[in-house]
Design a protein around this motif. Structure first.
Motif, PDB file in Angstrom:
ATOM      1  N   VAL A 181       0.878  -1.182   0.000  1.00  0.00           N
ATOM      2  CA  VAL A 181       0.000   0.000   0.000  1.00  0.00           C
ATOM      3  C   VAL A 181       0.910   1.226   0.000  1.00  0.00           C
ATOM      4  N   ARG A 182       0.704   2.128  -0.957  1.00  0.00           N
ATOM      5  CA  ARG A 182       1.694   3.207  -1.093  1.00  0.00           C
ATOM      6  C   ARG A 182       1.576   4.307  -0.033  1.00  0.00           C
ATOM      7  N   LYS A 183       0.374   4.423   0.560  1.00  0.00           N
ATOM      8  CA  LYS A 183       0.212   5.431   1.623  1.00  0.00           C
ATOM      9  C   LYS A 183       0.351   4.751   3.000  1.00  0.00           C
ATOM     10  N   ASP A 184       0.137   5.547   4.060  1.00  0.00           N
ATOM     11  CA  ASP A 184       0.201   4.923   5.385  1.00  0.00           C
ATOM     12  C   ASP A 184      -1.170   4.427   5.829  1.00  0.00           C
ATOM     13  N   GLU A 185      -2.112   4.435   4.882  1.00  0.00           N
ATOM     14  CA  GLU A 185      -3.442   3.875   5.173  1.00  0.00           C
ATOM     15  C   GLU A 185      -4.057   3.353   3.886  1.00  0.00           C
ATOM     16  N   MET A 186      -5.068   2.502   4.051  1.00  0.00           N
ATOM     17  CA  MET A 186      -5.764   1.951   2.884  1.00  0.00           C
ATOM     18  C   MET A 186      -6.949   2.824   2.519  1.00  0.00           C
ATOM     19  N   ARG A 187      -7.285   2.836   1.260  1.00  0.00           N
ATOM     20  CA  ARG A 187      -8.471   3.548   0.820  1.00  0.00           C
ATOM     21  C   ARG A 187      -9.729   2.664   0.955  1.00  0.00           C
ATOM     22  N   ALA A 188      -9.505   1.376   1.073  1.00  0.00           N
ATOM     23  CA  ALA A 188     -10.623   0.415   1.141  1.00  0.00           C
ATOM     24  C   ALA A 188     -11.556   0.716   2.316  1.00  0.00           C
ATOM     25  N   SER A 189     -12.793   0.238   2.207  1.00  0.00           N
ATOM     26  CA  SER A 189     -13.775   0.444   3.277  1.00  0.00           C
ATOM     27  C   SER A 189     -13.265  -0.188   4.580  1.00  0.00           C
ATOM     28  N   LYS A 190     -13.797   0.308   5.683  1.00  0.00           N
ATOM     29  CA  LYS A 190     -13.358  -0.205   7.002  1.00  0.00           C
ATOM     30  C   LYS A 190     -13.607  -1.718   7.101  1.00  0.00           C
ATOM     31  N   ALA A 191     -14.746  -2.151   6.569  1.00  0.00           N
ATOM     32  CA  ALA A 191     -15.085  -3.584   6.648  1.00  0.00           C
ATOM     33  C   ALA A 191     -14.041  -4.420   5.906  1.00  0.00           C
ATOM     34  N   MET A 192     -13.613  -3.938   4.732  1.00  0.00           N
ATOM     35  CA  MET A 192     -12.611  -4.676   3.954  1.00  0.00           C
ATOM     36  C   MET A 192     -11.257  -4.649   4.664  1.00  0.00           C
ATOM     37  N   GLN A 193     -10.929  -3.502   5.259  1.00  0.00           N
ATOM     38  CA  GLN A 193      -9.655  -3.404   5.991  1.00  0.00           C
ATOM     39  C   GLN A 193      -9.642  -4.387   7.154  1.00  0.00           C
ATOM     40  N   HIS A 194     -10.803  -4.490   7.784  1.00  0.00           N
ATOM     41  CA  HIS A 194     -10.931  -5.411   8.919  1.00  0.00           C
ATOM     42  C   HIS A 194     -10.645  -6.846   8.454  1.00  0.00           C
ATOM     43  N   ARG A 195     -11.202  -7.194   7.292  1.00  0.00           N
ATOM     44  CA  ARG A 195     -10.979  -8.543   6.754  1.00  0.00           C
ATOM     45  C   ARG A 195      -9.500  -8.770   6.466  1.00  0.00           C
ATOM     46  N   VAL A 196      -8.881  -7.758   5.864  1.00  0.00           N
ATOM     47  CA  VAL A 196      -7.452  -7.871   5.529  1.00  0.00           C
ATOM     48  C   VAL A 196      -6.634  -8.074   6.814  1.00  0.00           C
ATOM     49  N   ASN A 197      -6.929  -7.228   7.816  1.00  0.00           N
ATOM     50  CA  ASN A 197      -6.140  -7.271   9.050  1.00  0.00           C
ATOM     51  C   ASN A 197      -6.358  -8.555   9.849  1.00  0.00           C
ATOM     52  N   ASN A 198      -7.444  -9.227   9.544  1.00  0.00           N
ATOM     53  CA  ASN A 198      -7.732 -10.470  10.281  1.00  0.00           C
ATOM     54  C   ASN A 198      -7.403 -11.724   9.483  1.00  0.00           C
ATOM     55  N   THR A 199      -6.664 -11.543   8.417  1.00  0.00           N
ATOM     56  CA  THR A 199      -6.255 -12.708   7.634  1.00  0.00           C
ATOM     57  C   THR A 199      -4.804 -13.029   7.975  1.00  0.00           C
ATOM     58  N   LYS A 200      -4.607 -14.218   8.499  1.00  0.00           N
ATOM     59  CA  LYS A 200      -3.303 -14.580   9.081  1.00  0.00           C
ATOM     60  C   LYS A 200      -2.139 -14.517   8.091  1.00  0.00           C
ATOM     61  N   ASN A 201      -2.338 -15.128   6.913  1.00  0.00           N
ATOM     62  CA  ASN A 201      -1.211 -15.232   5.974  1.00  0.00           C
ATOM     63  C   ASN A 201      -1.141 -14.051   5.005  1.00  0.00           C
ATOM     64  N   LEU A 202      -1.680 -12.912   5.454  1.00  0.00           N
ATOM     65  CA  LEU A 202      -1.665 -11.694   4.626  1.00  0.00           C
ATOM     66  C   LEU A 202      -0.937 -10.589   5.391  1.00  0.00           C
ATOM     67  N   GLU A 203       0.186 -10.145   4.812  1.00  0.00           N
ATOM     68  CA  GLU A 203       0.964  -9.097   5.480  1.00  0.00           C
ATOM     69  C   GLU A 203       0.846  -7.793   4.701  1.00  0.00           C
ATOM     70  N   VAL A 204       0.462  -6.724   5.389  1.00  0.00           N
ATOM     71  CA  VAL A 204       0.338  -5.427   4.714  1.00  0.00           C
ATOM     72  C   VAL A 204       1.601  -4.614   4.951  1.00  0.00           C
ATOM     73  N   ARG A 205       2.137  -4.090   3.857  1.00  0.00           N
ATOM     74  CA  ARG A 205       3.307  -3.202   3.975  1.00  0.00           C
ATOM     75  C   ARG A 205       2.850  -1.808   3.546  1.00  0.00           C
ATOM     76  N   TYR A 206       2.775  -0.887   4.501  1.00  0.00           N
ATOM     77  CA  TYR A 206       2.372   0.476   4.174  1.00  0.00           C
ATOM     78  C   TYR A 206       3.573   1.275   3.665  1.00  0.00           C
ATOM     79  N   ASN A 207       3.279   2.403   3.021  1.00  0.00           N
ATOM     80  CA  ASN A 207       4.326   3.278   2.453  1.00  0.00           C
ATOM     81  C   ASN A 207       5.294   2.488   1.576  1.00  0.00           C
ATOM     82  N   THR A 208       4.755   1.491   0.924  1.00  0.00           N
ATOM     83  CA  THR A 208       5.643   0.602   0.157  1.00  0.00           C
ATOM     84  C   THR A 208       5.204   0.516  -1.302  1.00  0.00           C
TER      85      THR A 208
END
Ligand code: NDP
Length: 326
Positions: A181-208
């Motif tokens: 994710v190129r910014k320090d936050e996602m543009r996706a809806s809160k519900a989608m962000q919640h899903r992303v953050n609760n997925t074990k084998n998914l790592e988010v790299r911000y400012n990247t």
């Protein structure tokens, strides 16, 4: 000097699954459709290799081969497929009015109905290494290609709803998903962000961001760069998914048809009707959510049926008017 070449019942603009399905239905309904293919005959599917999720192909099918089959099927019922770009339109606002489309800036076709199936184009980052490996591990559609990376490590670029949805989709199939994710936050809806953050084998790299896709014939790694610190890091992956948005191909319809703020055509209710009587829209050009070959084909069928019903209604009204005046 441009000239008018003909008047037809049904003009289909665009040659992806939506356009060809509209053509099959319209020609079987005797609307004698003429299709102009656009710059990329066959549409987005011609840029993919294997299509595994279109019902009816148990072994999967090559994207370009599938589009050739669809063309043959449309031609079998009398559709005339022509190479050419619609470069300008003039739509009549009256029910029963004649619409005009300019082909290749040189000749005009007049049509009683128009089905727009010009699709949308996936955006890419524009890096040379990404372009080189398109079809060799770089894809813009997780639902289409994710399966090929079963139990492998992949990465996905983007922070919108599409990226979030595709990242969780991939996480179900792949061993590990790294989301850039190129910014320090996602543009996706809160519900989608919640899903992303609760997925074990998914790592988010911000400012990247992607610095380079690594690989010769196929992807075998990714060099990422932190846009705050400039720090670079390489990871081993076999697939890179780009999910940074699509651009609907609607430039020529600006000022003529209602569209949303991102340029997708707006259709009425469950139909394919646009705000202009006799002009219908099907496929990705009016769908930013599902964007699948099968959903595009479904709306292509709807557009042809809507066009046929529209023409029947116009004919009935004209006959009634004749009876009143007789
Ligand atoms: P969006 O335009 O919403 O998001 C694009 C994302 O890609 C943003 O995070 C953007 O970053 C990032 N991006 C753009 N360019 C680059 C680049 N060059 N490098 C890195 N990152 C980049 O597109 P979507 O396809 O996600 O969604 C389109 C629309 O469809 C939205 O309205 C969305 O809500 C809707 N949608 C809804 C769904 C649902 O309801 N289930 C599912 C899918 C889509 P930045 O934020 O920094 O600009």
């Amino acid at each position: 000097m441009s000239e008018t070449i003909e008047r037809i019942k049904c003009l289909i603009i665009g040659s992806g699954p939506a356009g060809y399905t509209a053509a099959i239905y319209a020609s079987r309904a005797d609307l004698k459709p003429i299709m102009y293919t656009g710059m990329e005959p066959g549409g987005q599917l011609t840029t993919t290799t294997e299509v595994d999720n279109f019902p009816g192909y148990p072994e999967g099918i090559d994207g370009p081969a599938m589009m050739m089959d669809l063309q043959k099927q449309a031609e079998r019922f009398g559709t005339e497929v022509r190479m050419g770009m619609v470069t300008e339109v003039e739509f009549s606002k009256e029910a029963g009015g004649i619409h005009k489309a300019c082909i290749d800036n040189s000749k005009w076709v007049e049509a009683e109905t128009v089905i727009i199936s010009t699709g949308a184009t996936a955006k890419y980052l524009g890096l040379p290494s990404e372009q080189k490996l398109r079809g060799g591990g770089v894809s813009a559609c997780a639902v289409c290609d994710g399966f090929f990376y079963k139990n492998q490590d992949v990465a996905i670029v983007g922070g919108g709803d599409t990226a979030a949805e595709e990242a969780t989709y991939l996480a179900n199939i792949c061993k590990k998903v790294t989301m850039l994710v190129r910014k320090d936050e996602m543009r996706a809806s809160k519900a989608m962000q919640h899903r992303v953050n609760n997925t074990k084998n998914l790592e988010v790299r911000y400012n990247t961001e992607v610095d380079e896709v690594i690989g010769d014939q196929v992807v075998d790694g990714l060099r990422m760069v932190n846009n705050k610190t400039g720090e670079k890091e390489e990871i081993a992956i076999t697939g890179l998914f780009i999910a940074i948005g699509h651009k609907p191909n609607t430039d020529i319809f600006k000022g003529h048809l209602d569209m949303d703020e991102t340029g997708y055509l707006i259709t009425q209710g469950k139909s394919t009707k646009t705000n202009i009587p006799g002009v219908f829209a099907s496929g990705d050009v009016q769908d930013k959510e599902y964007r699948q070959a099968i959903t595009a084909a479904g709306t292509g069928c709807m557009a042809a049926m809507d066009a046929e019903r529209y023409l029947a209604e116009i004919e009935t009204t004209e006959e009634e008017e004749k009876e009143v005046t007789a």
